[in-house]
Design a protein around this motif. Structure first.
Motif, PDB file in Angstrom:
ATOM      1  N   ALA A 166      56.463 -29.291  64.744  1.00 28.47           N
ATOM      2  CA  ALA A 166      57.277 -30.593  65.462  1.00 28.47           C
ATOM      3  C   ALA A 166      58.882 -30.404  64.621  1.00 28.47           C
ATOM      4  CB  ALA A 166      56.908 -31.957  65.343  1.00 28.47           C
ATOM      5  N   CYS A 167      59.696 -31.118  65.144  1.00 30.53           N
ATOM      6  CA  CYS A 167      60.862 -31.229  64.410  1.00 30.53           C
ATOM      7  C   CYS A 167      61.243 -32.958  64.170  1.00 30.53           C
ATOM      8  CB  CYS A 167      62.067 -30.612  65.108  1.00 30.53           C
ATOM      9  SG  CYS A 167      61.822 -29.051  65.646  1.00 30.53           S
ATOM     10  N   GLY A 168      62.048 -33.039  63.119  1.00 27.62           N
ATOM     11  CA  GLY A 168      62.629 -34.454  63.079  1.00 27.62           C
ATOM     12  C   GLY A 168      61.533 -35.320  62.845  1.00 27.62           C
ATOM     13  N   THR A 169      61.647 -36.569  63.633  1.00 20.59           N
ATOM     14  CA  THR A 169      60.989 -37.654  63.583  1.00 20.59           C
ATOM     15  C   THR A 169      59.424 -37.359  64.118  1.00 20.59           C
ATOM     16  OG1 THR A 169      62.446 -39.420  63.961  1.00 20.59           O
ATOM     17  CG2 THR A 169      60.508 -39.944  64.873  1.00 20.59           C
ATOM     18  N   ALA A 170      59.590 -36.536  64.989  1.00 24.46           N
ATOM     19  CA  ALA A 170      58.279 -36.007  65.456  1.00 24.46           C
ATOM     20  C   ALA A 170      57.303 -35.278  64.289  1.00 24.46           C
ATOM     21  CB  ALA A 170      58.363 -35.297  66.905  1.00 24.46           C
TER      22      ALA A 170
ATOM     23  N   ILE B  37      54.223 -31.736  68.623  1.00 26.93           N
ATOM     24  CA  ILE B  37      54.707 -33.087  69.097  1.00 26.93           C
ATOM     25  C   ILE B  37      56.168 -33.222  69.424  1.00 26.93           C
ATOM     26  CG2 ILE B  37      54.710 -35.582  68.291  1.00 26.93           C
ATOM     27  CD1 ILE B  37      52.226 -35.422  66.750  1.00 26.93           C
ATOM     28  N   SER B  38      56.369 -33.600  70.549  1.00 26.90           N
ATOM     29  CA  SER B  38      57.862 -33.705  70.967  1.00 26.90           C
ATOM     30  C   SER B  38      58.098 -34.835  71.990  1.00 26.90           C
ATOM     31  CB  SER B  38      58.042 -32.242  71.795  1.00 26.90           C
ATOM     32  OG  SER B  38      59.302 -32.577  72.018  1.00 26.90           O
ATOM     33  N   GLN B  39      58.974 -35.715  71.693  1.00 22.90           N
ATOM     34  CA  GLN B  39      59.122 -36.716  72.747  1.00 22.90           C
ATOM     35  C   GLN B  39      59.904 -36.195  74.078  1.00 22.90           C
ATOM     36  OE1 GLN B  39      61.161 -39.031  75.114  1.00 22.90           O
ATOM     37  NE2 GLN B  39      62.389 -38.022  74.049  1.00 22.90           N
ATOM     38  N   SER B  40      60.705 -35.290  73.965  1.00 19.52           N
ATOM     39  CA  SER B  40      61.543 -34.668  75.015  1.00 19.52           C
ATOM     40  C   SER B  40      60.755 -33.636  75.644  1.00 19.52           C
ATOM     41  CB  SER B  40      62.757 -34.163  74.509  1.00 19.52           C
ATOM     42  OG  SER B  40      62.663 -33.138  73.783  1.00 19.52           O
ATOM     43  N   GLY B  41      60.102 -32.813  74.915  1.00 21.49           N
ATOM     44  CA  GLY B  41      59.208 -31.814  75.448  1.00 21.49           C
ATOM     45  C   GLY B  41      60.083 -30.470  75.694  1.00 21.49           C
ATOM     46  N   GLU B  42      61.419 -30.730  74.859  1.00 21.49           N
ATOM     47  CA  GLU B  42      62.484 -29.539  75.412  1.00 21.49           C
ATOM     48  C   GLU B  42      62.728 -29.141  73.950  1.00 21.49           C
ATOM     49  OE1 GLU B  42      62.506 -28.458  78.306  1.00 21.49           O
ATOM     50  OE2 GLU B  42      61.987 -29.923  79.699  1.00 21.49           O
ATOM     51  N   THR B  43      62.524 -29.499  72.950  1.00 18.53           N
ATOM     52  CA  THR B  43      63.121 -28.993  71.619  1.00 18.53           C
ATOM     53  C   THR B  43      63.052 -27.591  71.563  1.00 18.53           C
ATOM     54  OG1 THR B  43      62.674 -31.207  70.842  1.00 18.53           O
ATOM     55  CG2 THR B  43      63.148 -29.344  69.180  1.00 18.53           C
ATOM     56  N   ILE B  44      64.080 -26.903  71.382  1.00 21.48           N
ATOM     57  CA  ILE B  44      64.042 -25.323  71.531  1.00 21.48           C
ATOM     58  C   ILE B  44      63.145 -24.811  70.485  1.00 21.48           C
ATOM     59  CG2 ILE B  44      66.177 -24.785  70.307  1.00 21.48           C
ATOM     60  CD1 ILE B  44      65.199 -22.984  73.491  1.00 21.48           C
TER      61      ILE B  44
ATOM     62  N   GLY C 198      67.747 -44.211  73.557  1.00 19.31           N
ATOM     63  CA  GLY C 198      68.575 -44.401  72.302  1.00 19.31           C
ATOM     64  C   GLY C 198      68.148 -42.831  71.615  1.00 19.31           C
ATOM     65  N   VAL C 199      69.336 -42.569  70.714  1.00 24.52           N
ATOM     66  CA  VAL C 199      69.221 -41.112  70.147  1.00 24.52           C
ATOM     67  C   VAL C 199      67.994 -41.139  69.109  1.00 24.52           C
ATOM     68  CG1 VAL C 199      70.548 -39.406  68.589  1.00 24.52           C
ATOM     69  CG2 VAL C 199      71.383 -40.107  70.908  1.00 24.52           C
ATOM     70  N   ALA C 200      68.187 -42.378  68.308  1.00 23.63           N
ATOM     71  CA  ALA C 200      67.329 -42.364  67.374  1.00 23.63           C
ATOM     72  C   ALA C 200      65.826 -42.849  67.665  1.00 23.63           C
ATOM     73  CB  ALA C 200      67.645 -43.678  66.308  1.00 23.63           C
ATOM     74  N   SER C 201      64.875 -42.007  67.266  1.00 21.62           N
ATOM     75  CA  SER C 201      63.717 -42.268  68.167  1.00 21.62           C
ATOM     76  C   SER C 201      63.066 -43.402  67.418  1.00 21.62           C
ATOM     77  CB  SER C 201      62.744 -41.073  67.754  1.00 21.62           C
ATOM     78  OG  SER C 201      61.676 -41.144  68.489  1.00 21.62           O
ATOM     79  N   THR C 202      62.351 -44.368  68.252  1.00 19.15           N
ATOM     80  CA  THR C 202      61.697 -45.617  67.950  1.00 19.15           C
ATOM     81  C   THR C 202      60.409 -45.652  68.405  1.00 19.15           C
ATOM     82  OG1 THR C 202      63.003 -46.847  69.100  1.00 19.15           O
ATOM     83  CG2 THR C 202      63.594 -46.947  67.110  1.00 19.15           C
TER      84      THR C 202
ATOM     85  N   LEU D 248      65.230 -41.048  57.414  1.00 20.91           N
ATOM     86  CA  LEU D 248      65.884 -40.664  58.349  1.00 20.91           C
ATOM     87  C   LEU D 248      66.603 -41.447  59.342  1.00 20.91           C
ATOM     88  CD1 LEU D 248      66.430 -37.854  59.982  1.00 20.91           C
ATOM     89  CD2 LEU D 248      64.185 -38.305  61.188  1.00 20.91           C
ATOM     90  N   LYS D 249      65.754 -42.441  59.732  1.00 19.38           N
ATOM     91  CA  LYS D 249      66.618 -43.562  60.671  1.00 19.38           C
ATOM     92  C   LYS D 249      67.836 -44.143  59.951  1.00 19.38           C
ATOM     93  CE  LYS D 249      64.883 -42.951  63.314  1.00 19.38           C
ATOM     94  NZ  LYS D 249      64.126 -42.337  64.205  1.00 19.38           N
ATOM     95  N   LEU D 250      67.608 -44.494  58.935  1.00 24.00           N
ATOM     96  CA  LEU D 250      68.881 -45.230  57.958  1.00 24.00           C
ATOM     97  C   LEU D 250      70.161 -44.158  58.054  1.00 24.00           C
ATOM     98  CD1 LEU D 250      69.883 -47.847  56.629  1.00 24.00           C
ATOM     99  CD2 LEU D 250      69.464 -46.689  54.624  1.00 24.00           C
ATOM    100  N   LYS D 251      69.985 -43.084  57.663  1.00 24.45           N
ATOM    101  CA  LYS D 251      71.063 -41.933  57.672  1.00 24.45           C
ATOM    102  C   LYS D 251      71.387 -41.678  58.997  1.00 24.45           C
ATOM    103  CE  LYS D 251      68.228 -38.605  55.767  1.00 24.45           C
ATOM    104  NZ  LYS D 251      67.639 -37.679  54.896  1.00 24.45           N
ATOM    105  N   GLU D 252      70.730 -41.509  60.027  1.00 21.30           N
ATOM    106  CA  GLU D 252      71.118 -41.018  61.141  1.00 21.30           C
ATOM    107  C   GLU D 252      71.976 -42.076  62.189  1.00 21.30           C
ATOM    108  OE1 GLU D 252      68.392 -39.495  64.156  1.00 21.30           O
ATOM    109  OE2 GLU D 252      66.800 -41.262  63.431  1.00 21.30           O
ATOM    110  N   ILE D 253      71.767 -43.498  61.866  1.00 22.38           N
ATOM    111  CA  ILE D 253      72.374 -44.227  62.627  1.00 22.38           C
ATOM    112  C   ILE D 253      73.406 -45.096  61.776  1.00 22.38           C
ATOM    113  CG2 ILE D 253      70.793 -44.586  64.518  1.00 22.38           C
ATOM    114  CD1 ILE D 253      69.942 -47.237  63.126  1.00 22.38           C
TER     115      ILE D 253
HETATM  116  C1  F6R Z   1      65.306 -38.661  65.102  1.00 27.67           C
HETATM  117  C2  F6R Z   1      64.925 -37.925  66.306  1.00 27.67           C
HETATM  118  C3  F6R Z   1      64.816 -36.296  66.140  1.00 27.67           C
HETATM  119  C4  F6R Z   1      63.870 -35.702  67.059  1.00 27.67           C
HETATM  120  C5  F6R Z   1      63.519 -34.346  66.822  1.00 27.67           C
HETATM  121  C6  F6R Z   1      62.613 -33.970  67.817  1.00 27.67           C
HETATM  122  O1  F6R Z   1      65.541 -40.123  65.413  1.00 27.67           O
HETATM  123  O2  F6R Z   1      64.731 -38.358  67.436  1.00 27.67           O
HETATM  124  O3  F6R Z   1      64.701 -35.947  64.925  1.00 27.67           O
HETATM  125  O4  F6R Z   1      62.777 -36.481  66.639  1.00 27.67           O
HETATM  126  O5  F6R Z   1      64.988 -33.776  67.484  1.00 27.67           O
HETATM  127  O6  F6R Z   1      62.628 -34.248  69.179  1.00 27.67           O
HETATM  128  P1  F6R Z   1      61.681 -34.168  70.123  1.00 27.67           P
HETATM  129  O7  F6R Z   1      60.543 -35.129  69.863  1.00 27.67           O
HETATM  130  O8  F6R Z   1      62.270 -34.435  71.700  1.00 27.67           O
HETATM  131  O9  F6R Z   1      60.869 -32.718  70.042  1.00 27.67           O
END
Ligand code: F6R
Length: 615
Positions: free
Chosen positions: A307-311, A354-361, A405-409, A491-496
């Protein structure tokens, strides 16, 4: 990242596209534009800034029967009107909008300059506009062949890199062409009108009948029909799907930001994620879409999470929980590293993304690499029909509702809840007893109400945020299961809020980060009771001894000496498997309120995009 909306059909192209672009605003962008076909020519309007700027430039004339539009997130070239999409070929024949990156655009540009084409922008996309125009000019009128379509296909065979595109041609007012490789593109089918979009949310104001394009497919649209082929002209049978989209889920209602709304939606998103997923005897979880039998799962020796980032932080929680409750070794990799690392993997490894969007390249590319090597792949994903959902062998939908919201919660807490349920399920297939299983199921069922309790402390957390919003540095410290939450808090604090923040395992502080501690650098400690609690207290003492302020997010049963802690936020006592979820809520609220205090736009933090579809 960037957004595409294309339209063909009735005399309302500009208004449909503006509506669609507004629905994509949450993804993060820096400029927008549209091109429509009017009176035998392609007319283009582009603006930097918000879609409202484009809207006022478009004015009252919201018609047109054909158009393409775009919200841009800069990759090649500054944020200027000249670099905003659509890009038009220098002979004014072709207009294109593009998501992705054309890696060989410089070579194309040299070639096309030699052929007399000129360039007005610094983008890679303009090279493709001119290349299509070049092939279009060269393409003979052949009976039974569509010259416009052939020129798009031919051009795409020369592209190295990724694209989701929508293209129109001044000679073809009743044709719209789209294509994808690595960047999502969806066809929306209406009555007497058809659409293209990079995200299903930009279509649902017109239709819920959609076709998800696969990589290397080209769609040719007219107002009443469509045809999909591959770039190399093979026929493709389209699968029309009905999307189930609750439009109110993408509206603010009484909230002031989507981030606030999504934090407060967590009791419901957690309930939705667990609904119908427990066994009748209340001792384990059930997942309908794993497509792996218990026998096959017993053969799994190792799990690799990508995964990337929050995921990626959610994956770290999964590592702790699956190793603890199912005793299966777990590895966690950044997808962006894994795809180029060629790591040796044991043949009985199960790969989980794990990916919220399912599109993270990067996550998609890492999954494809794992699939290519023959591994079974699964995903935890929040976007029905997304590329990752379609390309994995099975998976678990989060059902958390759209996260704007851009920041994942809410997507994060839903992901860790599902990881807890996977740990329970795999544990029950192995050594986890019936009694221990029922305790976990009870803890999970109690979770939404416990989250509601924590949310009631919103005002208290806001007051703490007011005291700490002026600091420019902050540490987040936690041990074991709280370490990933410390990373996520930072991550949450720095990104927003743009405060420099770092997350560490608390004991690691002595090995370097302690140098940062001073009266100007507060620390947020995440502490739960248990054997490690005393060690955390020692770490807190080390911070206090260096005059650092301490904010403690602590479970109700932690006994904290008053003189050590400057602020305490309590969460209810709970089973350890749900602790990471409960502890995440105060951390989200703290970052949210600090960002508001600093005047930041929490829904659209600078430089960030919701879905990262470029490398
Ligand atoms: C941070 C945040 C990003 C995503 C990352 C992966 O708040 O949202 O770090 O978690 O870009 O995105 P998904 O989950 O869509 O693959």
């Amino acid at each position: 990242m960037c957004g595409i909306v294309g339209y063909i059909g009735k005399d309302r192209a500009a208004s449909v596209m503006l509506d669609g672009l507004k629905r994509l605003e949450y993804r993060g962008y820096d400029s927008s534009g549209m091109a429509t076909y009017r009176d035998g020519a392609l007319q283009s309007i582009r603006r930097t800034g918000r879609v409202a700027e484009l809207e006022s430039a478009v004015g009252e004339d919201l018609g047109g029967e054909l158009g393409i539009s775009h919200t841009r997130w800069a990759t090649h070239g500054d944020v200027t009107e000249a670099n905003a999409h659509p890009h038009t070929s220098s002979d004014d024949t072709i207009a294109i909008v593009h998501n992705g990156v054309i890696e060989n655009h410089l070579g194309m540009k040299n070639f096309l300059t030699g052929k007399g084409y000129t360039f007005k922008s610094d983008t890679d996309t303009e090279a493709l506009a001119n290349l299509i125009a070049y092939h279009y000019a060269k393409e003979p009128e052949t009976k039974g062949k569509n010259r416009f379509l052939e020129s798009v296909r031919k051009s795409l065979t020369h592209v190295e890199g990724t694209f989701g595109i929508a293209v129109i041609c001044k000679d073809n007012p009743d044709e719209l062409i789209g294509a994808r490789r690595g960047s999502p593109l969806i066809v929306g089918l209406g009555k007497g009108e058809n659409l293209l979009a990079s995200d299903v949310s930009a279509l649902t104001h017109c239709t819920t009948n959609v076709v998800y394009l696969n990589d290397n497919e080209v769609v040719h649209l007219r107002p009443d029909d469509f045809n999909i082929t591959t770039i190399t002209s093979a026929n493709v049978e389209a699968v029309i799907q009905q999307v189930d989209w609750d439009t109110s889920a993408a509206e603010l209602g009484d909230y002031t930001s989507f981030m606030e709304k999504e934090i407060f939606e967590q009791p419901a998103s957690l309930e939705n994620g667990m609904r119908g997923r427990f066994s009748d005897d209340g001792s384990t979880a059930l997942f309908g879409g794993l497509n792996l039998s218990p026998q096959e799962l017993l053969g799994v020796d190792r799990i690799l999470f990508l995964a990337c980032g929050t995921a990626w932080h959610a994956c770290l929680v999964a590592e702790y929980l699956i190793e603890r409750f199912a005793r299966i070794p777990v590895e966690v990799e950044y997808a962006s590293e894994f795809r180029y690392r060629n790591a040796p993997l044991d043949k009985n490894t199960l790969v989980f993304a794990i990916s919220q969007s399912g599109e993270t390249i990067d996550t998609l590319a890492a999954l494809r690499e794992a699939k290519r090597k023959g591994f079974r792949t699964l995903a935890i994903n929040n976007s029905v029909g997304s590329t990752i959902a379609r390309e994995t062998d099975g998976g678990i939908y989060q059902h958390a509702g759209p996260e704007i919201g851009v920041a994942s919660t809410k997507a994060f807490t839903s992901q860790i809840m599902l990881c807890a349920m996977v740990a329970l399920y795999l544990g029950r297939l192995r050594d986890l007893s019936f009694t221990d299983g029922t305790k976990i199921v009870k803890a999970l069922k109690a979770l939404p109400d416990q989250v509601r309790e924590v949310l009631k402390q919103n005002e208290k957390i806001e007051a703490i945020a007011k005291k700490y919003a002026h600091y420019e540095d902050c540490l987040f410290l936690g041990r074991q299961l709280m370490f990933p939450i410390a990373l996520e808090g930072a991550l949450k604090l720095k990104e927003i809020s743009y405060i420099h923040a770092e997350g560490y395992p608390a004991a690691e502080m002595k090995h370097g980060p302690i140098a940062l501690i001073s009266k100007d650098c507060p620390s947020v400690f995440l502490t739960t009771s248990g054997e490690i609690f005393k060690k955390s207290l020692a770490n807190i003492q080390e911070v206090k001894a260096r005059k650092g302020a301490v904010i403690c997010v602590a479970s109700a049963d932690c006994e904290l000496p008053d003189d050590l802690i400057d602020e305490v936020i309590r969460v209810p006592e709970c089973h350890e498997i749900v602790q990471p979820i409960l502890m995440s809520i105060p951390v989200q609220l703290l970052s949210y309120h600090i960002a508001l205090q600093r005047g930041c736009d929490v829904d659209k933090p600078r430089n960030l995009a919701k879905s990262v579809t470029v490398e």
